[in-house]
Structure formats: C-alpha cells, structure tokens
Design a protein around this motif. Structure first.
Motif, short mmCIF file in Angstrom:
data_model
loop_
_atom_site.label_atom_id
_atom_site.label_comp_id
_atom_site.label_asym_id
_atom_site.label_seq_id
_atom_site.Cartn_x
_atom_site.Cartn_y
_atom_site.Cartn_z
N GLY A 299 0.73 -1.17 0.00
CA GLY A 299 -0.12 0.14 -0.02
C GLY A 299 0.81 1.09 0.04
N ALA A 300 0.26 2.27 0.57
CA ALA A 300 1.09 3.69 0.68
C ALA A 300 2.34 3.28 1.28
CB ALA A 300 0.29 4.87 1.29
N ASN A 301 3.49 3.72 0.71
CA ASN A 301 4.98 3.57 1.20
C ASN A 301 5.14 2.19 1.36
OD1 ASN A 301 5.22 6.32 2.03
ND2 ASN A 301 4.01 5.93 3.89
N GLY A 302 4.71 1.26 0.67
CA GLY A 302 5.04 -0.12 0.33
C GLY A 302 6.23 -0.39 -0.59
N TYR A 303 6.96 -1.21 -0.24
CA TYR A 303 8.30 -1.23 -1.02
C TYR A 303 8.84 -2.58 -1.33
CZ TYR A 303 13.40 -1.18 -1.28
OH TYR A 303 14.70 -1.33 -1.62
N CYS A 304 9.23 -2.80 -2.54
CA CYS A 304 9.79 -4.22 -2.84
C CYS A 304 11.15 -3.76 -3.68
CB CYS A 304 8.80 -4.66 -3.48
SG CYS A 304 8.49 -4.15 -5.37
N PHE A 305 11.89 -4.90 -3.53
CA PHE A 305 13.24 -5.03 -4.30
C PHE A 305 13.38 -6.36 -4.81
CE2 PHE A 305 17.81 -5.55 -4.55
CZ PHE A 305 18.14 -4.72 -5.14
N HIS A 306 13.48 -6.10 -6.12
CA HIS A 306 13.69 -7.40 -7.10
C HIS A 306 15.16 -7.23 -7.50
CE1 HIS A 306 9.22 -6.72 -7.82
NE2 HIS A 306 9.31 -7.84 -6.89
N PRO A 307 16.09 -8.35 -6.96
CA PRO A 307 17.24 -8.23 -7.59
C PRO A 307 17.43 -8.71 -8.95
CG PRO A 307 17.31 -9.45 -5.44
CD PRO A 307 15.99 -9.10 -5.78
N PRO A 308 18.61 -8.43 -9.79
CA PRO A 308 18.70 -8.88 -11.02
C PRO A 308 18.48 -10.43 -11.39
CG PRO A 308 20.51 -7.38 -10.37
CD PRO A 308 19.78 -7.61 -9.31
N GLN A 309 17.80 -10.67 -12.45
CA GLN A 309 17.75 -12.09 -12.60
C GLN A 309 16.86 -12.85 -11.59
OE1 GLN A 309 21.59 -12.57 -13.91
NE2 GLN A 309 21.25 -12.38 -16.05
N THR A 310 16.12 -12.22 -11.00
CA THR A 310 15.22 -13.09 -9.96
C THR A 310 13.63 -12.99 -10.52
OG1 THR A 310 14.95 -11.14 -8.57
CG2 THR A 310 16.60 -12.70 -7.75
N VAL A 311 12.95 -13.96 -10.40
CA VAL A 311 11.57 -14.28 -10.97
C VAL A 311 10.59 -13.76 -10.17
CG1 VAL A 311 10.05 -15.82 -12.08
CG2 VAL A 311 12.53 -16.05 -12.72
N HIS A 312 9.88 -12.76 -10.72
CA HIS A 312 8.64 -12.39 -9.64
C HIS A 312 7.39 -12.18 -10.60
CE1 HIS A 312 11.03 -8.89 -11.26
NE2 HIS A 312 10.12 -8.13 -11.14
N ALA B 66 9.79 -22.08 -12.41
CA ALA B 66 10.26 -23.35 -11.73
C ALA B 66 9.67 -23.44 -10.52
CB ALA B 66 11.93 -23.31 -11.87
N LYS B 67 9.34 -22.18 -10.03
CA LYS B 67 8.74 -22.16 -8.57
C LYS B 67 7.58 -20.87 -8.29
CE LYS B 67 13.21 -22.95 -6.22
NZ LYS B 67 14.45 -22.37 -5.32
N THR B 68 7.11 -21.09 -7.21
CA THR B 68 5.69 -19.80 -7.45
C THR B 68 5.94 -18.78 -6.54
OG1 THR B 68 4.76 -21.39 -5.72
CG2 THR B 68 4.01 -21.89 -7.61
N GLU B 69 7.25 -18.92 -5.96
CA GLU B 69 7.69 -17.52 -5.28
C GLU B 69 9.28 -17.34 -5.78
OE1 GLU B 69 9.12 -19.74 -1.14
OE2 GLU B 69 6.83 -18.91 -1.41
N TYR B 70 9.67 -15.88 -5.45
CA TYR B 70 10.78 -15.44 -5.85
C TYR B 70 11.87 -16.53 -5.76
CZ TYR B 70 9.04 -10.71 -4.71
OH TYR B 70 8.22 -9.76 -4.57
N TYR B 71 12.53 -16.50 -7.01
CA TYR B 71 13.70 -17.44 -7.16
C TYR B 71 14.83 -16.79 -8.28
CZ TYR B 71 11.80 -19.58 -11.42
OH TYR B 71 11.34 -19.55 -12.76
N ALA B 72 15.99 -17.23 -7.99
CA ALA B 72 17.11 -16.65 -8.94
C ALA B 72 17.34 -17.59 -10.14
CB ALA B 72 18.28 -16.61 -8.02
#
Ligand SMILES: [Fe+2]
Length: 234
Positions: free
Chosen positions: A79-92, A121-127
């Motif tokens: 929501g407001a001020n919510g934050y996410c970081f997705h590193p390079p080559q990670t599936v999201h 290959a997975k259903t949550e973040y993976y490299a």
C-alpha cells in the motif's frame, strides 16, 4: 553516471502515456547504462491490466508505492509507502494485481528489459541461476511500519558495493541525509517539506540526483519530512 539534477518538482511535470492506463514521468536517466528512476501511475479504470505472466529483469528493480495498492503475487499487497526490491535475474510477478489507481516510484539499476517466464520453476521469488544476490529481495506492505533507528529505516544495502536505499524522517533544524562523501545521492520527498539555506523549498514530490562530487542541497530546516533516499558509489 546520471546528470546532476539539483531540484526537480515532479508535480509540475506532465505525464507521458505510452499505453492506455499507464502514465510515466522519467525523473533521471543514466546515459551510459540506461539506469533510471521514474514516477509511474497505473489506472485500471482506463484499461491497465496487471501482467499475469511471471518475469525477470537484468536490472535490479526497486518500487516504492506513493499511493494506491499493488501486488506481485496477489498475496502480499504493497500500500502507501509499500516497498519492494527485486534483484537482477530473480523471477517475480507470479500473479500481479493492481486493483486501483496506483502511483509508485520505480528505479532500475540499468536499462530495463522485461523477460517473461511463462512456466516458472517455482511459485515464489527465485534466482534464475539458483544463487540469490548479496542484496536480497524485499516486499514490505508499508515500509514505514517498524524498524526505525534514529529516524532512519534501512530498506536494503548491497554489502559489496555499499549501494542502498533508506527512508528518513526529518524534522527540525539542519537535517542531513547522511550519505557518505564520494557517493551519489538521490532522494524523493514523500511527505512534509524541507528548506535549504538558500530558501529553496523541497515539498512533496521534490526529487534530486547529485552525482559524487557535486553540490548537494544544504538544508536549513525540515518539517515532518518523510524522504526516500538512494545512494551508492557510482
Ligand atoms: Fe518486475
């Protein structure tokens, strides 16, 4: 390196509309590698639909929600001020959802390219290569919720390069963003206001990018300011 942008009033900028329901204001771009920070506005009422296929980028992707609500998995909503970081080559983005008008700051560490992964290959973040980077992924529904230390909420930092992000609450005389010499400094005012010693006001939506060695704004006062700060060696 991105050019020096001493003070950008993003509220006075016009939105660009590349496709219906998607609005964008590009705040700064690195001409060498295409890294950029943009303010994005998604409008489901105008035809925007969140992607249903997972993806990855070769850049690190950082998102800070200004207002509205979004999710990359239809489980954790930012929501407001919510934050996410997705590193390079990670599936999201396994099941993205943007149920209402949503504004967010979007930062990519180099030119953005999006690669779909129709059968993840997975259903949550993976490299992709199986090795999670030093600065891991993050997903905070409200990044202002807890974890503050002396007015600073660390959002993440790369232990190898020192590049990172933080939120700061500043109020009172001579506020300092506390970014070390030799680093670039980028910031966006989320709430409140600051004023420099020269009388220049930085209100909600003010943005700046100061490469290493360039003049940074010298603030005389902050009034209940909430600021997103990104910093790094280059
Ligand atoms: Fe993404």
């Amino acid at each position: 390196m991105r050019p020096h942008i001493p003070h950008l009033d993003t509220e006075s900028m016009d939105w660009k509309t590349p496709v219906p329901g998607v609005y964008s204001k590009v705040l700064s771009v690195d001409p060498e590698n295409g890294a950029r920070t943009a303010l994005q506005r998604l409008m489901p009422d105008e035809g925007y639909t969140a992607p249903s296929v997972a993806h990855y980028h070769h850049s690190a992707e950082e998102i800070l929600v200004v207002k509205g609500r979004l999710s990359f998995d239809s489980k954790t909503y930012l929501g407001a001020n919510g934050y996410c970081f997705h590193p390079p080559q990670t599936v999201h983005g396994f099941k993205s959802d943007v149920p209402m008008e949503t504004w967010f700051l979007s930062r990519h560490s180099k030119k953005m390219c999006t690669h779909e992964v129709p059968e993840p290959a997975k259903t949550e973040y993976y490299a992709l290569n199986g090795v999670l980077p030093a600065r891991g992924w993050a997903a905070l529904p409200d990044a202002t919720d807890g974890g503050w230390r002396d007015g600073v909420k660390a959002l993440g930092e790369d232990p190898q390069t020192g590049e990172g992000s933080k939120l700061m609450r500043l109020d009172g005389a001579t506020p300092d963003l506390d970014v070390q010499d030799g680093f670039y400094q980028e910031f966006f005012v989320l709430d409140g206001a600051l004023e420099t010693v020269d009388g220049d006001g930085f209100g909600v939506g003010a943005y700046a990018f100061c490469p290493p060695g360039t003049a940074r704004p010298r603030f005389a006062e902050a009034r209940q300011a909430l600021i997103y700060v990104n910093y790094g060696p280059k």
